[in-house]
Scaffold this motif. Sequence first.
Motif, mmCIF file in Angstrom:
data_model
loop_
_atom_site.group_PDB
_atom_site.id
_atom_site.type_symbol
_atom_site.label_atom_id
_atom_site.label_comp_id
_atom_site.label_asym_id
_atom_site.label_seq_id
_atom_site.Cartn_x
_atom_site.Cartn_y
_atom_site.Cartn_z
ATOM 1 N N UNK A 9 0.820 -1.213 0.000
ATOM 2 C CA UNK A 9 0.000 0.000 0.000
ATOM 3 C C UNK A 9 0.853 1.261 0.000
ATOM 4 N N UNK A 10 2.156 1.098 -0.120
ATOM 5 C CA UNK A 10 3.042 2.252 -0.250
ATOM 6 C C UNK A 10 3.069 2.741 -1.682
ATOM 7 N N UNK A 11 3.814 3.794 -1.928
ATOM 8 C CA UNK A 11 3.872 4.387 -3.265
ATOM 9 C C UNK A 11 4.380 3.387 -4.310
ATOM 10 N N UNK A 26 -2.343 -13.123 -9.514
ATOM 11 C CA UNK A 26 -3.147 -12.951 -8.317
ATOM 12 C C UNK A 26 -2.226 -12.236 -7.340
ATOM 13 N N UNK A 27 -2.696 -11.170 -6.701
ATOM 14 C CA UNK A 27 -1.842 -10.349 -5.861
ATOM 15 C C UNK A 27 -2.407 -10.267 -4.443
ATOM 16 N N UNK A 28 -1.544 -10.566 -3.473
ATOM 17 C CA UNK A 28 -1.858 -10.328 -2.077
ATOM 18 C C UNK A 28 -1.024 -9.138 -1.642
ATOM 19 N N UNK A 29 -1.670 -8.092 -1.222
ATOM 20 C CA UNK A 29 -1.017 -6.875 -0.743
ATOM 21 C C UNK A 29 -1.057 -6.906 0.780
ATOM 22 N N UNK A 30 0.105 -6.905 1.395
ATOM 23 C CA UNK A 30 0.193 -6.951 2.845
ATOM 24 C C UNK A 30 0.839 -5.656 3.336
ATOM 25 N N UNK A 37 -0.754 3.708 2.511
ATOM 26 C CA UNK A 37 -2.114 4.224 2.632
ATOM 27 C C UNK A 37 -3.090 3.328 1.863
ATOM 28 N N UNK A 38 -4.201 3.021 2.517
ATOM 29 C CA UNK A 38 -5.231 2.216 1.858
ATOM 30 C C UNK A 38 -5.711 2.907 0.582
ATOM 31 N N UNK A 53 -4.426 -7.331 2.898
ATOM 32 C CA UNK A 53 -4.353 -7.809 4.276
ATOM 33 C C UNK A 53 -3.607 -6.779 5.108
ATOM 34 N N UNK A 54 -4.242 -6.317 6.187
ATOM 35 C CA UNK A 54 -3.570 -5.410 7.115
ATOM 36 C C UNK A 54 -2.795 -6.284 8.107
#
Length: 95
Positions: A9-11, A26-30, A37-38, A53-54
Amino acid sequence: MRTLVTGGAGFIGSHLCERLLADGHEVICLDNFFTGRKANVAHLLDDRNFELIRHDVTEPILLEVDRIYNLACPASPIHYQYNPVKTVKTSVMRR
């Protein structure tokens, strides 16, 4: 291919997530949203190949993925000097 992007969720991470999705991954963003930032990935949330995923990478998590891009790390002096020990853990600890 199932790909994990830590710090997604960064730049830079958010742009990598976009590119990977465009390439058919397929992408998992952690991300723990300390500096990311969301809002950076909000436009991806409706994509069925994207999962957000936070989570803090210094804590264990079990995910089945084919590839990992580790971009999790506070990048500015204000953020990484706030807690230098955690910054080191973020950058080097793998669980």
